[in-house]
Design a protein around this motif. Structure first.
Motif, mmCIF file in Angstrom:
data_model
loop_
_atom_site.group_PDB
_atom_site.id
_atom_site.type_symbol
_atom_site.label_atom_id
_atom_site.label_comp_id
_atom_site.label_asym_id
_atom_site.label_seq_id
_atom_site.Cartn_x
_atom_site.Cartn_y
_atom_site.Cartn_z
ATOM 1 N N GLU A 140 50.882 8.827 23.257
ATOM 2 C CA GLU A 140 50.237 7.945 24.221
ATOM 3 C C GLU A 140 51.294 7.028 24.838
ATOM 4 O O GLU A 140 52.156 6.501 24.128
ATOM 5 C CB GLU A 140 49.166 7.083 23.549
ATOM 6 C CG GLU A 140 48.027 7.854 22.924
ATOM 7 C CD GLU A 140 47.051 6.941 22.187
ATOM 8 O OE1 GLU A 140 47.271 5.695 22.209
ATOM 9 O OE2 GLU A 140 46.082 7.451 21.601
ATOM 10 N N ASN A 141 51.187 6.842 26.153
ATOM 11 C CA ASN A 141 52.099 5.921 26.848
ATOM 12 C C ASN A 141 53.561 6.249 26.551
ATOM 13 O O ASN A 141 54.365 5.379 26.197
ATOM 14 C CB ASN A 141 51.810 4.466 26.448
ATOM 15 C CG ASN A 141 50.496 3.962 26.997
ATOM 16 O OD1 ASN A 141 50.005 4.454 28.010
ATOM 17 N ND2 ASN A 141 49.917 2.974 26.333
ATOM 18 N N ILE A 142 53.911 7.514 26.700
ATOM 19 C CA ILE A 142 55.308 7.945 26.552
ATOM 20 C C ILE A 142 55.922 8.070 27.942
ATOM 21 O O ILE A 142 55.302 8.609 28.861
ATOM 22 C CB ILE A 142 55.393 9.293 25.818
ATOM 23 C CG1 ILE A 142 54.807 9.181 24.405
ATOM 24 C CG2 ILE A 142 56.829 9.785 25.749
ATOM 25 C CD1 ILE A 142 54.699 10.521 23.684
ATOM 26 N N VAL A 143 57.137 7.582 28.083
ATOM 27 C CA VAL A 143 57.905 7.748 29.321
ATOM 28 C C VAL A 143 59.210 8.446 28.983
ATOM 29 O O VAL A 143 59.971 7.963 28.137
ATOM 30 C CB VAL A 143 58.198 6.388 29.994
ATOM 31 C CG1 VAL A 143 59.047 6.592 31.239
ATOM 32 C CG2 VAL A 143 56.908 5.674 30.350
ATOM 33 N N VAL A 144 59.459 9.585 29.616
ATOM 34 C CA VAL A 144 60.725 10.293 29.431
ATOM 35 C C VAL A 144 61.331 10.532 30.807
ATOM 36 O O VAL A 144 60.664 11.063 31.707
ATOM 37 C CB VAL A 144 60.541 11.634 28.695
ATOM 38 C CG1 VAL A 144 61.904 12.266 28.413
ATOM 39 C CG2 VAL A 144 59.769 11.438 27.390
ATOM 40 N N ASN A 145 62.573 10.151 30.977
ATOM 41 C CA ASN A 145 63.259 10.302 32.260
ATOM 42 C C ASN A 145 64.656 10.864 32.043
ATOM 43 O O ASN A 145 65.407 10.349 31.217
ATOM 44 C CB ASN A 145 63.352 8.943 32.966
ATOM 45 C CG ASN A 145 63.753 9.076 34.420
ATOM 46 O OD1 ASN A 145 63.470 10.087 35.064
ATOM 47 N ND2 ASN A 145 64.402 8.057 34.946
ATOM 48 N N TYR A 146 64.976 11.909 32.771
ATOM 49 C CA TYR A 146 66.273 12.590 32.750
ATOM 50 C C TYR A 146 66.486 13.400 31.463
ATOM 51 O O TYR A 146 66.541 12.861 30.358
ATOM 52 C CB TYR A 146 67.448 11.623 32.915
ATOM 53 C CG TYR A 146 67.615 11.085 34.321
ATOM 54 C CD1 TYR A 146 68.097 11.898 35.344
ATOM 55 C CD2 TYR A 146 67.294 9.763 34.617
ATOM 56 C CE1 TYR A 146 68.254 11.390 36.630
ATOM 57 C CE2 TYR A 146 67.451 9.260 35.895
ATOM 58 C CZ TYR A 146 67.928 10.080 36.903
ATOM 59 O OH TYR A 146 68.082 9.598 38.166
ATOM 60 N N GLY A 147 66.621 14.709 31.635
ATOM 61 C CA GLY A 147 66.973 15.612 30.547
ATOM 62 C C GLY A 147 67.706 16.813 31.107
ATOM 63 O O GLY A 147 67.281 17.390 32.121
ATOM 64 N N ASN B 297 38.835 7.755 31.728
ATOM 65 C CA ASN B 297 38.902 6.974 30.493
ATOM 66 C C ASN B 297 39.091 7.942 29.333
ATOM 67 O O ASN B 297 38.184 8.700 28.984
ATOM 68 C CB ASN B 297 37.618 6.171 30.310
ATOM 69 C CG ASN B 297 37.685 5.252 29.102
ATOM 70 O OD1 ASN B 297 38.660 5.259 28.354
ATOM 71 N ND2 ASN B 297 36.642 4.468 28.900
ATOM 72 N N VAL B 298 40.307 7.902 28.736
ATOM 73 C CA VAL B 298 40.603 8.820 27.622
ATOM 74 C C VAL B 298 40.855 8.042 26.330
ATOM 75 O O VAL B 298 41.415 8.571 25.371
ATOM 76 C CB VAL B 298 41.795 9.737 27.962
ATOM 77 C CG1 VAL B 298 41.441 10.684 29.093
ATOM 78 C CG2 VAL B 298 43.046 8.919 28.294
ATOM 79 N N GLY B 299 40.447 6.784 26.316
ATOM 80 C CA GLY B 299 40.500 6.024 25.081
ATOM 81 C C GLY B 299 41.808 5.323 24.791
ATOM 82 O O GLY B 299 42.024 4.863 23.664
ATOM 83 N N VAL B 300 42.694 5.212 25.780
ATOM 84 C CA VAL B 300 43.940 4.462 25.600
ATOM 85 C C VAL B 300 43.746 3.113 26.290
ATOM 86 O O VAL B 300 43.812 3.014 27.515
ATOM 87 C CB VAL B 300 45.150 5.225 26.179
ATOM 88 C CG1 VAL B 300 46.434 4.431 25.932
ATOM 89 C CG2 VAL B 300 45.254 6.603 25.555
ATOM 90 N N ALA B 301 43.510 2.075 25.513
ATOM 91 C CA ALA B 301 43.007 0.806 26.049
ATOM 92 C C ALA B 301 44.005 0.074 26.930
ATOM 93 O O ALA B 301 43.614 -0.571 27.911
ATOM 94 C CB ALA B 301 42.581 -0.101 24.892
ATOM 95 N N ASN B 302 45.308 0.159 26.597
ATOM 96 C CA ASN B 302 46.334 -0.590 27.325
ATOM 97 C C ASN B 302 47.429 0.340 27.814
ATOM 98 O O ASN B 302 47.628 1.428 27.264
ATOM 99 C CB ASN B 302 46.943 -1.667 26.427
ATOM 100 C CG ASN B 302 45.924 -2.673 25.954
ATOM 101 O OD1 ASN B 302 45.104 -3.159 26.731
ATOM 102 N ND2 ASN B 302 45.962 -2.986 24.665
ATOM 103 N N ASP B 303 48.155 -0.116 28.845
ATOM 104 C CA ASP B 303 49.286 0.684 29.306
ATOM 105 C C ASP B 303 50.506 0.365 28.451
ATOM 106 O O ASP B 303 50.432 -0.382 27.461
ATOM 107 C CB ASP B 303 49.542 0.480 30.803
ATOM 108 C CG ASP B 303 50.267 -0.816 31.133
ATOM 109 O OD1 ASP B 303 50.410 -1.696 30.243
ATOM 110 O OD2 ASP B 303 50.701 -0.968 32.290
ATOM 111 N N ILE B 304 51.656 0.920 28.795
ATOM 112 C CA ILE B 304 52.851 0.819 27.961
ATOM 113 C C ILE B 304 53.362 -0.615 27.853
ATOM 114 O O ILE B 304 54.055 -0.962 26.895
ATOM 115 C CB ILE B 304 53.956 1.762 28.498
ATOM 116 C CG1 ILE B 304 55.085 1.900 27.471
ATOM 117 C CG2 ILE B 304 54.466 1.299 29.842
ATOM 118 C CD1 ILE B 304 56.094 2.982 27.820
ATOM 119 N N LEU B 305 52.964 -1.472 28.796
ATOM 120 C CA LEU B 305 53.367 -2.872 28.758
ATOM 121 C C LEU B 305 52.299 -3.775 28.158
ATOM 122 O O LEU B 305 52.440 -5.004 28.175
ATOM 123 C CB LEU B 305 53.727 -3.354 30.162
ATOM 124 C CG LEU B 305 54.913 -2.643 30.829
ATOM 125 C CD1 LEU B 305 55.156 -3.213 32.212
ATOM 126 C CD2 LEU B 305 56.162 -2.738 29.979
#
Length: 497
Positions: free
Chosen positions: A326-333, A469-477
């Motif tokens: 949940e709330n994963i950010v991946v950039n550049y690979g 709504n998939v049950g993730v109450a808050n964002d990554i911040l």
């Protein structure tokens, strides 16, 4: 005639050179100029050498000069070292009668290796000067370095000269590494990584069966080149930070020029059978593989509120793994931001997988359920599920999603309310992408700044108001999610703020 002309020119050159007097150097008058008046050597760990920094010295006068002395202010006791136009002087600290031609310049290269005990106790700065000449002609350039203390973890060296190594399944040669120690005489309990000062790891630190490595919120872990973390069969890894105090894993080069350089260290490797692994509010930067996850113990591991940047191969490389993200950010690979291979079971919600690696072969997301053995035959595994809900799969290439199935085993996947970068194709495997109300294809998420790993979305982002709504109450911040829901790890309002 031509030979006569050549002989005349050669003779003239010889006669002119034979009449030329040697350079006449005059004493310096203190009129040197410098490329900077203070050289700031970036933060270094105690007793770890710095990079090399440059000072350029100019003689702007019309006279060839001789500088009687160039030296470090603390003399032979200085922790700094320098070379002057390639010369080492007296132990790289004191130089005599240095010549500099008129309208010319020279380079001084500076390094430092010191410890926190040598620094100022109030601000941990270690300082000195490069001093030129003396008396009325005295000039100086300041040197400043911030020294950071750390816990150092590394393999033991034995009396016979050999060092500690690890035997790892699937790797023929022993790996330069060591098991953590509950009662290390210097570091104390090495299965509890604190946040009072950074950790610097040389080689692979290993967690064996029955042991748990717990990383405290706010801890900073730095890996040397060719180093990493291995969690063995039956071992556990719990890195649970907070939004205010992320846990950071990165390389040990602290200079700004290395802040976004991929491949500086190896990986965090959760091997087959590792158990109870939890990763939350973690930042992983500049590895070869950020998270290398083998088959688990049969239970899902969780990855939440985690950022992985600048991996030279993959941000997450999973093999027959079971992951809830949940709330994963991946950039550049270099190959993929997320690679789920050899089957497994995956459930990703509100994740942002982006890949702007500068090649035409990388993708944001790769799904695969087999490998090719030495005889060229596929060995296949079940991809039980690969569910992506409210995710962004984007990047610089035309196709940022790759499905690579062996149809002899299950290959189950679903993408619901996802924004996907994908061009046109006649491959029936991807027919579900087109004219699908659950997919936005090739619509711009409008990230804030991809190069700086800021994947917040703009108010005009195609990801805005597209989710469910998939049950993730808050964002990554930590900002609450309210209807209508945005796709990806960030609410668009976090960009506005």
């Amino acid at each position: 005639m031509r030979n006569i002309i050549i002989l005349f020119i050669v003779g003239l050159a010889i006669s002119v050179s034979s009449c030329r007097e040697d350079f006449q150097f005059e004493a310096s008058t203190g009129d040197l100029t410098f490329s900077k008046d203070t050289v700031y050597l970036d933060t270094v760990f105690t007793n770890i050498g710095s990079s090399t920094y440059t000072l350029k010295v100019y003689n702007k006068s019309d006279k060839d000069i001789k500088i009687p002395t160039i030296q470090l202010g603390k003399g032979q006791d200085s922790k700094y070292r320098m070379t002057v136009d390639g010369m080492v002087g007296e132990n790289n600290r004191v130089f005599h009668d240095v010549e500099l031609l008129a309208k010319d310049s020279m380079y001084i290269f500076i390094e430092v290796t010191t410890d926190v005990a040598s620094a100022n106790p109030t601000d941990f700065l270690y300082t000195d000067q490069i001093q030129f000449d003396s008396g009325d002609n005295f000039q100086k350039v300041e040197l400043v370095t911030l020294i950071q203390d750390a816990y150092f973890l590394y393999p033991k060296r034995f009396s016979d000269g050999t060092t500690e190594t690890l035997n790892i399944d699937g790797i023929e040669e022993p790996v330069y590494g060591f098991f953590l120690d509950e009662n290390d005489p210097v570091n104390g309990n090495e299965y509890n990584w604190n946040n009072d000062k950074p950790y610097v790891v040389y080689g692979f630190a290993a967690v064996p069966n029955g042991k748990t490595l717990t990383v405290q919120p706010g801890a900073k872990i730095h890996f040397h080149a060719e180093s990493g973390l291995i969690v063995g069969n039956g071992g556990s890894f719990k890195a649970v930070g907070t939004i205010e105090n992320n846990i950071i894993f990165e390389g040990d080069r602290l200079e700004p020029d290395f802040s976004d350089v991929p491949g500086q260290w190896e990986t965090i490797w959760l091997t087959a059978g590792s158990t109870g692994n939890e990763i939350e509010n973690v930042i992983i930067k500049n590895a070869i593989v950020g998270l290398n996850i083998d088959s688990n113990d049969g239970n899902f591991m969780t990855i939440k509120n985690t950022q992985i940047y600048n991996s030279s191969l993959a941000g997450i490389y999973a093999k027959t793994a079971k992951i809830q993200g949940e709330n994963i950010v991946v950039n550049y690979g270099g190959v993929a931001a997320l690679a789920c291979t050899l089957g497994g079971s995956y459930d990703f919600k509100h994740c942002t997988f982006n890949n702007n690696w500068s090649s035409s072969r990388q993708v944001a997301v790769l799904l695969n359920n087999y490998y090719e053995d030495e005889n060229g035959s596929n060995v296949a595994f079940d991809l039980t599920q690969a569910d992506f809900k409210n995710c962004i799969i984007y990047g610089s290439n035309t196709y940022e999603l790759k499905l690579d199935p062996d149809t002899t085993e299950d290959f189950n996947y679903s993408f619901t309310k996802c924004l996907i970068k994908f061009g046109s194709t006649t491959d029936a495997l991807y027919s579900w992408i087109y004219d699908n109300p659950l997919i936005k294809r090739n619509e711009d998420p409008k990230f804030l700044n991809i190069q700086n790993n800021q994947l917040n979305i703009d108010e005009d982002s195609a990801a805005r108001d597209f989710g469910d709504n998939v049950g993730v109450a808050n964002d990554i911040l930590g900002n609450p999610r309210n209807a209508p829901y945005d796709a990806g790890a960030y609410n668009w309002t976090t960009f506005e703020d």
